[in-house]
Scaffold this motif. Structure first.
Motif, PDB file in Angstrom:
ATOM      1  N   MET A  63      -5.898   5.767 -35.042  1.00  0.00           N
ATOM      2  CA  MET A  63      -5.146   4.412 -33.749  1.00  0.00           C
ATOM      3  C   MET A  63      -3.738   4.694 -34.090  1.00  0.00           C
ATOM      4  SD  MET A  63      -8.126   3.196 -32.404  1.00  0.00           S
ATOM      5  CE  MET A  63      -7.825   1.196 -31.910  1.00  0.00           C
ATOM      6  N   LYS A  64      -2.975   5.054 -34.102  1.00  0.00           N
ATOM      7  CA  LYS A  64      -1.567   5.101 -34.097  1.00  0.00           C
ATOM      8  C   LYS A  64      -1.784   5.035 -32.546  1.00  0.00           C
ATOM      9  CE  LYS A  64      -0.371   9.082 -36.664  1.00  0.00           C
ATOM     10  NZ  LYS A  64       0.928   9.098 -37.941  1.00  0.00           N
ATOM     11  N   PHE A  65      -2.343   6.403 -32.049  1.00  0.00           N
ATOM     12  CA  PHE A  65      -2.257   7.464 -31.269  1.00  0.00           C
ATOM     13  C   PHE A  65      -2.393   5.854 -29.314  1.00  0.00           C
ATOM     14  CE2 PHE A  65      -2.847  10.630 -34.372  1.00  0.00           C
ATOM     15  CZ  PHE A  65      -1.490  11.272 -34.351  1.00  0.00           C
ATOM     16  N   GLU A  66      -2.872   5.063 -30.271  1.00  0.00           N
ATOM     17  CA  GLU A  66      -3.866   4.216 -28.831  1.00  0.00           C
ATOM     18  C   GLU A  66      -2.620   3.563 -28.459  1.00  0.00           C
ATOM     19  OE1 GLU A  66      -6.793   4.835 -26.852  1.00  0.00           O
ATOM     20  OE2 GLU A  66      -6.019   7.078 -28.055  1.00  0.00           O
ATOM     21  N   GLY A  67      -1.019   3.000 -29.171  1.00  0.00           N
ATOM     22  CA  GLY A  67      -0.398   2.338 -29.238  1.00  0.00           C
ATOM     23  C   GLY A  67       0.295   2.738 -27.915  1.00  0.00           C
ATOM     24  N   GLY A  68       0.290   1.377 -26.651  1.00  0.00           N
ATOM     25  CA  GLY A  68       1.416   2.169 -25.884  1.00  0.00           C
ATOM     26  C   GLY A  68       0.911   1.283 -24.626  1.00  0.00           C
ATOM     27  N   ILE A 204      -9.768  10.260 -16.277  1.00  0.00           N
ATOM     28  CA  ILE A 204      -8.489   9.606 -17.251  1.00  0.00           C
ATOM     29  C   ILE A 204      -7.095  10.588 -17.697  1.00  0.00           C
ATOM     30  CG2 ILE A 204      -8.366   8.621 -19.821  1.00  0.00           C
ATOM     31  CD1 ILE A 204     -11.623   8.834 -18.180  1.00  0.00           C
ATOM     32  N   THR A 205      -5.932  10.404 -17.548  1.00  0.00           N
ATOM     33  CA  THR A 205      -4.564  11.618 -18.060  1.00  0.00           C
ATOM     34  C   THR A 205      -4.027  11.116 -19.198  1.00  0.00           C
ATOM     35  OG1 THR A 205      -4.856  12.294 -15.536  1.00  0.00           O
ATOM     36  CG2 THR A 205      -2.842  12.621 -17.197  1.00  0.00           C
ATOM     37  N   ASP A 206      -3.373  12.048 -20.137  1.00  0.00           N
ATOM     38  CA  ASP A 206      -2.896  10.835 -21.107  1.00  0.00           C
ATOM     39  C   ASP A 206      -1.921  11.965 -20.736  1.00  0.00           C
ATOM     40  OD1 ASP A 206      -1.153  11.119 -24.097  1.00  0.00           O
ATOM     41  OD2 ASP A 206      -3.306   9.649 -24.759  1.00  0.00           O
ATOM     42  N   HIS A 207      -1.043  10.914 -20.495  1.00  0.00           N
ATOM     43  CA  HIS A 207       0.910  11.305 -19.839  1.00  0.00           C
ATOM     44  C   HIS A 207       1.796  12.740 -21.530  1.00  0.00           C
ATOM     45  CE1 HIS A 207       0.008   9.432 -16.614  1.00  0.00           C
ATOM     46  NE2 HIS A 207      -0.273   8.240 -17.126  1.00  0.00           N
ATOM     47  N   ARG A 208       1.315  11.945 -22.153  1.00  0.00           N
ATOM     48  CA  ARG A 208       1.776  12.582 -23.817  1.00  0.00           C
ATOM     49  C   ARG A 208       1.964  13.884 -24.055  1.00  0.00           C
ATOM     50  NH1 ARG A 208      -0.064   7.999 -27.719  1.00  0.00           N
ATOM     51  NH2 ARG A 208      -2.349   8.999 -26.145  1.00  0.00           N
ATOM     52  N   ILE A 209       0.179  14.473 -23.692  1.00  0.00           N
ATOM     53  CA  ILE A 209      -0.127  15.550 -23.617  1.00  0.00           C
ATOM     54  C   ILE A 209      -0.563  16.498 -22.814  1.00  0.00           C
ATOM     55  CG2 ILE A 209      -0.842  15.789 -26.102  1.00  0.00           C
ATOM     56  CD1 ILE A 209      -3.419  15.221 -25.015  1.00  0.00           C
ATOM     57  N   SER A 210      -0.175  15.615 -20.827  1.00  0.00           N
ATOM     58  CA  SER A 210      -0.483  16.296 -19.862  1.00  0.00           C
ATOM     59  C   SER A 210      -2.179  16.422 -19.612  1.00  0.00           C
ATOM     60  CB  SER A 210       0.540  17.318 -19.503  1.00  0.00           C
ATOM     61  OG  SER A 210       1.910  16.430 -19.851  1.00  0.00           O
ATOM     62  N   ARG A 211      -2.768  16.019 -20.269  1.00  0.00           N
ATOM     63  CA  ARG A 211      -4.489  16.416 -20.905  1.00  0.00           C
ATOM     64  C   ARG A 211      -5.199  15.718 -19.899  1.00  0.00           C
ATOM     65  NH1 ARG A 211      -8.895  16.192 -24.586  1.00  0.00           N
ATOM     66  NH2 ARG A 211     -10.051  17.872 -24.128  1.00  0.00           N
ATOM     67  N   SER A 212      -6.036  16.000 -18.353  1.00  0.00           N
ATOM     68  CA  SER A 212      -7.036  15.175 -17.647  1.00  0.00           C
ATOM     69  C   SER A 212      -8.378  15.493 -18.419  1.00  0.00           C
ATOM     70  CB  SER A 212      -6.681  15.291 -16.579  1.00  0.00           C
ATOM     71  OG  SER A 212      -5.241  14.630 -16.432  1.00  0.00           O
ATOM     72  N   VAL A 213      -8.737  13.910 -18.494  1.00  0.00           N
ATOM     73  CA  VAL A 213     -10.535  14.608 -18.678  1.00  0.00           C
ATOM     74  C   VAL A 213     -11.093  13.590 -17.892  1.00  0.00           C
ATOM     75  CG1 VAL A 213     -10.778  14.572 -20.712  1.00  0.00           C
ATOM     76  CG2 VAL A 213     -10.982  12.449 -20.117  1.00  0.00           C
ATOM     77  N   MET A 225     -16.005  11.071 -25.973  1.00  0.00           N
ATOM     78  CA  MET A 225     -14.577  11.445 -25.462  1.00  0.00           C
ATOM     79  C   MET A 225     -13.085  10.924 -25.985  1.00  0.00           C
ATOM     80  SD  MET A 225     -16.273  11.718 -21.330  1.00  0.00           S
ATOM     81  CE  MET A 225     -14.804  12.052 -20.905  1.00  0.00           C
ATOM     82  N   LEU A 226     -13.355   9.616 -26.469  1.00  0.00           N
ATOM     83  CA  LEU A 226     -12.060   9.023 -26.357  1.00  0.00           C
ATOM     84  C   LEU A 226     -11.522   9.492 -27.791  1.00  0.00           C
ATOM     85  CD1 LEU A 226     -10.261   7.268 -26.453  1.00  0.00           C
ATOM     86  CD2 LEU A 226     -11.697   5.148 -27.680  1.00  0.00           C
ATOM     87  N   ASP A 227     -12.640  10.047 -29.614  1.00  0.00           N
ATOM     88  CA  ASP A 227     -12.417  10.773 -30.098  1.00  0.00           C
ATOM     89  C   ASP A 227     -11.905  12.274 -29.839  1.00  0.00           C
ATOM     90  OD1 ASP A 227     -12.457   9.993 -32.674  1.00  0.00           O
ATOM     91  OD2 ASP A 227     -14.407  11.655 -32.878  1.00  0.00           O
ATOM     92  N   GLU A 228     -12.068  12.461 -29.249  1.00  0.00           N
ATOM     93  CA  GLU A 228     -11.849  13.969 -28.673  1.00  0.00           C
ATOM     94  C   GLU A 228     -10.221  14.040 -28.275  1.00  0.00           C
ATOM     95  OE1 GLU A 228     -14.502  16.324 -26.072  1.00  0.00           O
ATOM     96  OE2 GLU A 228     -16.318  16.205 -27.120  1.00  0.00           O
ATOM     97  N   MET A 229     -10.316  12.883 -27.888  1.00  0.00           N
ATOM     98  CA  MET A 229      -8.441  12.881 -26.390  1.00  0.00           C
ATOM     99  C   MET A 229      -7.879  12.366 -28.186  1.00  0.00           C
ATOM    100  SD  MET A 229      -6.526  12.929 -24.043  1.00  0.00           S
ATOM    101  CE  MET A 229      -7.623  12.031 -22.720  1.00  0.00           C
ATOM    102  N   ILE A 230      -9.041  11.365 -29.373  1.00  0.00           N
ATOM    103  CA  ILE A 230      -7.458  11.383 -30.080  1.00  0.00           C
ATOM    104  C   ILE A 230      -7.425  12.379 -31.127  1.00  0.00           C
ATOM    105  CG2 ILE A 230      -7.080  10.147 -32.145  1.00  0.00           C
ATOM    106  CD1 ILE A 230      -8.466   7.369 -30.263  1.00  0.00           C
TER     107      ILE A 230
END
Length: 255
Positions: A63-68, A204-213, A225-230
């Motif tokens: 869960m710590k990766f979801e902070g922000g 959905i784009t995660d800006h920390r790892i520049s990954r989009s799904v 999907m959320l689990d894979e992103m984390i």
């Protein structure tokens, strides 16, 4: 976990409610315990602010990766012209201290009781069951009004206060470390957006790892999907830590 609606009025509150539900489903998917401590809904079915306790195997490590800051781009239900709006909400993940390493003196606490507010029908405003605890030296506040029992609310408020104090202590220790990580995954400040949920482009784009799904709706079910992103964020953080250790060793060897 604390969630708070950011910029965007009612639309931000609706998005906050959806994200909170996503984490509740994620906790169920991971077989964690999810307990709501505070919940302040908005008029149109949105959410202004909520606090939940999440407990389970490696819950904090995920869960710590979801902070922000989480950002949503879509046409709000209230929008007549069909224009795309951008709204935000913030997530704060605070580790709960396992054993009481914190020495909290009772004289440093101010405990107030008040009547619970919000939707609750006949049970609301009958007793002073809501509890608010102020840690006088730091000014940190925790309150709980989810339970009908004042004792249970006091226990939960105390648990929240410990988590907040522990997090403050943790942040201070992190700052004292002689080198800072370039990308502080999991400890990023609230000012920086970590992820964008773009509904018109279904992305959905995660800006920390520049990954989009793709497939926003599936992502927000809070399952694979959320689990894979984390998992990807965890792997990236591990790689980053390893690179940091290598560069630190090289620096020490050359000096």
């Amino acid at each position: 976990m604390e969630v708070t609606a950011g910029v965007g009025g009612q639309e931000a509150m609706l998005f906050t409610s959806e994200i909170f539900d996503m984490y509740q489903r994620y906790a169920a998917y991971k077989k964690w315990k999810f307990e709501v401590l505070e919940y302040f809904p908005s008029e149109l079915g949105g959410l202004r602010h909520a606090v939940a306790s999440i407990a389970g195997v490696e819950a904090y490590k995920y869960m710590k990766f979801e902070g922000g800051v989480h950002r949503v781009q879509r046409v709000p239900k209230t929008e007549k012209q069909g224009r795309i709006h951008t709204s935000t909400m913030t997530v704060a993940i605070l580790p709960q201290p396992t054993e009481m390493r914190l020495q909290i003196s009772p004289k440093d606490l101010r405990i107030e009781t008040k009547r619970a507010s919000g939707a609750g029908g006949q049970h609301v405003n009958t007793t002073d069951s809501a509890v608010r605890i102020v840690h006088i030296p730091t000014g940190i506040v925790a309150e709980c009004q989810q339970e009908r029992s004042q004792i249970r609310n006091k226990e939960k408020a105390m648990q929240m206060l410990c988590a907040k104090l522990y997090n403050t202590k943790l942040e201070e220790e992190t700052k004292k470390r002689n080198y800072a990580r370039k990308i502080q995954i999991g400890t990023k400040g609230r000012s920086e957006k970590i992820r964008t949920y773009n509904f018109p482009q279904d992305r959905i784009t995660d800006h920390r790892i520049s990954r989009s799904v793709h497939h926003v709706e599936s992502f927000m079910l809070g399952e694979e999907m959320l689990d894979e992103m984390i998992q990807t964020l965890r792997e990236y953080a591990d790689y980053e830590s390893l690179m940091e250790i290598i560069s630190e060793n090289e620096k020490n060897n050359s000096s």
